[in-house]
Design a protein around this motif. Structure first.
Motif, PDB file in Angstrom:
ATOM      1  N   LEU A  97      52.005  97.438 -42.074  1.00  5.71           N
ATOM      2  CA  LEU A  97      51.654  97.957 -43.455  1.00  5.71           C
ATOM      3  C   LEU A  97      50.324  98.377 -43.681  1.00  5.71           C
ATOM      4  CD1 LEU A  97      53.325  94.706 -45.023  1.00  5.71           C
ATOM      5  CD2 LEU A  97      54.355  96.895 -44.611  1.00  5.71           C
ATOM      6  N   SER A  98      49.317  97.901 -43.013  1.00 13.08           N
ATOM      7  CA  SER A  98      48.029  98.624 -43.376  1.00 13.08           C
ATOM      8  C   SER A  98      47.017  97.927 -42.161  1.00 13.08           C
ATOM      9  CB  SER A  98      47.469  97.995 -44.517  1.00 13.08           C
ATOM     10  OG  SER A  98      47.175  96.505 -44.689  1.00 13.08           O
ATOM     11  N   VAL A  99      45.516  98.455 -42.081  1.00 11.82           N
ATOM     12  CA  VAL A  99      44.817  97.890 -41.281  1.00 11.82           C
ATOM     13  C   VAL A  99      43.705  97.653 -42.186  1.00 11.82           C
ATOM     14  CG1 VAL A  99      43.206  98.799 -39.160  1.00 11.82           C
ATOM     15  CG2 VAL A  99      45.605  99.539 -39.345  1.00 11.82           C
ATOM     16  N   ASP A 100      43.051  96.511 -42.198  1.00  8.40           N
ATOM     17  CA  ASP A 100      42.119  96.085 -43.062  1.00  8.40           C
ATOM     18  C   ASP A 100      40.882  95.356 -42.409  1.00  8.40           C
ATOM     19  OD1 ASP A 100      43.856  96.425 -45.024  1.00  8.40           O
ATOM     20  OD2 ASP A 100      44.591  94.461 -45.264  1.00  8.40           O
ATOM     21  N   ASN A 101      39.962  95.088 -43.023  1.00  9.84           N
ATOM     22  CA  ASN A 101      38.512  94.703 -42.530  1.00  9.84           C
ATOM     23  C   ASN A 101      38.092  95.257 -41.390  1.00  9.84           C
ATOM     24  OD1 ASN A 101      39.060  92.569 -44.490  1.00  9.84           O
ATOM     25  ND2 ASN A 101      40.312  91.499 -43.090  1.00  9.84           N
ATOM     26  N   VAL A 102      38.054  96.580 -41.231  1.00  9.08           N
ATOM     27  CA  VAL A 102      37.597  97.358 -40.175  1.00  9.08           C
ATOM     28  C   VAL A 102      35.850  97.196 -40.045  1.00  9.08           C
ATOM     29  CG1 VAL A 102      37.452  99.586 -38.956  1.00  9.08           C
ATOM     30  CG2 VAL A 102      39.409  99.026 -40.455  1.00  9.08           C
ATOM     31  N   ASN A 103      35.638  96.608 -38.971  1.00  9.84           N
ATOM     32  CA  ASN A 103      34.289  96.552 -38.768  1.00  9.84           C
ATOM     33  C   ASN A 103      33.726  97.235 -37.399  1.00  9.84           C
ATOM     34  OD1 ASN A 103      31.591  95.620 -38.651  1.00  9.84           O
ATOM     35  ND2 ASN A 103      32.013  93.742 -37.662  1.00  9.84           N
ATOM     36  N   ILE A 104      32.882  98.290 -37.509  1.00 13.73           N
ATOM     37  CA  ILE A 104      32.539  98.907 -36.284  1.00 13.73           C
ATOM     38  C   ILE A 104      31.075  98.535 -35.882  1.00 13.73           C
ATOM     39  CG2 ILE A 104      32.059 101.542 -35.522  1.00 13.73           C
ATOM     40  CD1 ILE A 104      35.012 101.486 -36.428  1.00 13.73           C
ATOM     41  N   THR A 105      30.892  98.436 -34.632  1.00 13.07           N
ATOM     42  CA  THR A 105      29.516  98.043 -34.091  1.00 13.07           C
ATOM     43  C   THR A 105      29.283  98.970 -33.051  1.00 13.07           C
ATOM     44  OG1 THR A 105      30.147  95.641 -34.460  1.00 13.07           O
ATOM     45  CG2 THR A 105      28.283  96.112 -33.078  1.00 13.07           C
ATOM     46  N   VAL A 106      28.029  99.645 -33.150  1.00 10.32           N
ATOM     47  CA  VAL A 106      27.531 100.553 -32.069  1.00 10.32           C
ATOM     48  C   VAL A 106      26.614  99.969 -31.280  1.00 10.32           C
ATOM     49  CG1 VAL A 106      26.224 102.672 -31.628  1.00 10.32           C
ATOM     50  CG2 VAL A 106      27.966 102.402 -33.758  1.00 10.32           C
ATOM     51  N   SER A 107      26.799  99.952 -29.850  1.00 11.35           N
ATOM     52  CA  SER A 107      26.074  99.455 -29.033  1.00 11.35           C
ATOM     53  C   SER A 107      25.676 100.371 -27.729  1.00 11.35           C
ATOM     54  CB  SER A 107      26.270  97.882 -28.515  1.00 11.35           C
ATOM     55  OG  SER A 107      25.591  97.426 -27.494  1.00 11.35           O
ATOM     56  N   GLY A 108      24.572 101.181 -27.761  1.00 12.31           N
ATOM     57  CA  GLY A 108      24.382 101.834 -26.792  1.00 12.31           C
ATOM     58  C   GLY A 108      25.215 103.046 -26.757  1.00 12.31           C
ATOM     59  N   ASP A 109      26.022 103.270 -25.663  1.00 11.43           N
ATOM     60  CA  ASP A 109      26.839 104.182 -25.528  1.00 11.43           C
ATOM     61  C   ASP A 109      28.430 103.796 -25.920  1.00 11.43           C
ATOM     62  OD1 ASP A 109      25.133 106.117 -24.752  1.00 11.43           O
ATOM     63  OD2 ASP A 109      25.497 105.891 -22.503  1.00 11.43           O
ATOM     64  N   SER A 110      28.564 102.536 -26.219  1.00  9.60           N
ATOM     65  CA  SER A 110      29.809 101.988 -26.492  1.00  9.60           C
ATOM     66  C   SER A 110      29.914 101.833 -28.209  1.00  9.60           C
ATOM     67  CB  SER A 110      30.307 101.118 -25.707  1.00  9.60           C
ATOM     68  OG  SER A 110      29.469  99.807 -25.886  1.00  9.60           O
ATOM     69  N   VAL A 111      31.345 101.914 -28.464  1.00  5.07           N
ATOM     70  CA  VAL A 111      31.502 101.569 -30.039  1.00  5.07           C
ATOM     71  C   VAL A 111      32.737 100.617 -29.865  1.00  5.07           C
ATOM     72  CG1 VAL A 111      32.163 102.218 -32.393  1.00  5.07           C
ATOM     73  CG2 VAL A 111      30.470 103.794 -30.754  1.00  5.07           C
ATOM     74  N   LEU A 112      32.509  99.640 -30.843  1.00  8.01           N
ATOM     75  CA  LEU A 112      33.628  98.444 -30.750  1.00  8.01           C
ATOM     76  C   LEU A 112      34.129  98.328 -32.379  1.00  8.01           C
ATOM     77  CD1 LEU A 112      35.115  95.969 -29.534  1.00  8.01           C
ATOM     78  CD2 LEU A 112      33.408  94.776 -30.315  1.00  8.01           C
ATOM     79  N   ALA A 113      35.404  98.429 -32.315  1.00  4.01           N
ATOM     80  CA  ALA A 113      36.118  98.326 -33.783  1.00  4.01           C
ATOM     81  C   ALA A 113      36.937  97.092 -33.720  1.00  4.01           C
ATOM     82  CB  ALA A 113      36.879  99.591 -33.739  1.00  4.01           C
ATOM     83  N   GLU A 114      36.708  96.223 -34.646  1.00  2.00           N
ATOM     84  CA  GLU A 114      37.312  95.044 -34.781  1.00  2.00           C
ATOM     85  C   GLU A 114      38.228  95.127 -36.153  1.00  2.00           C
ATOM     86  OE1 GLU A 114      34.555  91.698 -33.006  1.00  2.00           O
ATOM     87  OE2 GLU A 114      33.722  92.740 -34.624  1.00  2.00           O
ATOM     88  N   PHE A 115      39.276  94.774 -36.338  1.00  2.00           N
ATOM     89  CA  PHE A 115      40.282  95.053 -37.389  1.00  2.00           C
ATOM     90  C   PHE A 115      41.335  93.887 -37.516  1.00  2.00           C
ATOM     91  CE2 PHE A 115      41.298  98.041 -34.005  1.00  2.00           C
ATOM     92  CZ  PHE A 115      42.565  97.902 -33.743  1.00  2.00           C
ATOM     93  N   THR A 116      41.801  93.901 -38.686  1.00  2.00           N
ATOM     94  CA  THR A 116      42.993  93.145 -38.941  1.00  2.00           C
ATOM     95  C   THR A 116      44.130  93.984 -39.257  1.00  2.00           C
ATOM     96  OG1 THR A 116      41.754  91.476 -40.029  1.00  2.00           O
ATOM     97  CG2 THR A 116      44.034  91.477 -40.231  1.00  2.00           C
ATOM     98  N   VAL A 117      45.448  93.695 -38.558  1.00  2.00           N
ATOM     99  CA  VAL A 117      46.423  94.484 -38.509  1.00  2.00           C
ATOM    100  C   VAL A 117      47.601  93.715 -39.440  1.00  2.00           C
ATOM    101  CG1 VAL A 117      48.699  95.404 -37.432  1.00  2.00           C
ATOM    102  CG2 VAL A 117      46.267  95.509 -36.467  1.00  2.00           C
TER     103      VAL A 117
END
Length: 130
Positions: A97-117
Motif C-alpha cells: 500500500l505504501s512505503v513510510d518512515n524513510v530514513n536515509i543515512t550516508v556513511s562514506g561511499d555507502s548509503v543506507l535506507a531504512e523504511f517501513t513497508v
C-alpha cells in the motif's frame, strides 16, 4: 440491427488472488518451500530491491529498482532520490500500500535506507544499502 443481451447490467466483483509463492533461500540459492501472506510480501520486497530495472528481459518494465544510475552521484542527490526510487519500485506490487518512515543515512561511499513497508497483510521494517 443492434445485438441484444450481453453483460451490460452485470456487476463484476474483483477477487484477490492468493499471494502464495515459492520460498527462496538466498544464501543457499535454492527454493525451500512455499510462503504466503506477509512472508511472501517480504520476499517480494527483497527480490524487487535486488533486481535492476530494465536489465532482465524476463521482467516487465515496472519491476525492479533503478539504483545503478545513482551510484557515483553526490551524497545529497542520492539522499534525495533513493527514497523516491524505493517507493516507486515497491508500490508496483498491488499487495504493498505504501512505503513510510524513510530514513536515509550516508556513511562514506555507502548509503543506507531504512523504511517501513505497509502491506495488505501487515507492516514490516526493511533496509537497502547502495
Amino acid at each position: 440491427m443492434i445485438p441484444q443481451g450481453g453483460a451490460g447490467n452485470v456487476l463484476f466483483q474483483q477477487v484477490r488472488q492468493p499471494s502464495k509463492t515459492y520460498q527462496l533461500d538466498p544464501f543457499q540459492q535454492r527454493m525451500i518451500g512455499v510462503v504466503d501472506g506477509l512472508e511472501a510480501v517480504k520476499q517480494a520486497v527483497y527480490k524487487i530491491l535486488q533486481t535492476e530495472r530494465f536489465k532482465h528481459t524476463i521482467y516487465g518494465s515496472d519491476y525492479g529498482c533503478e539504483f545503478n544510475s545513482i551510484v557515483g552521484k553526490s551524497a545529497s542527490y542520492v539522499k534525495a532520490e533513493l527514497g523516491r526510487r524505493i517507493q516507486e519500485a515497491l508500490v508496483q506490487d498491488d499487495r504493498i500500500l505504501s512505503v513510510d518512515n524513510v530514513n536515509i543515512t550516508v556513511s562514506g561511499d555507502s548509503v543506507l535506507a531504512e523504511f517501513t513497508v505497509v502491506s495488505l497483510f501487515g507492516n514490516f521494517e526493511s533496509t537497502k544499502e547502495v
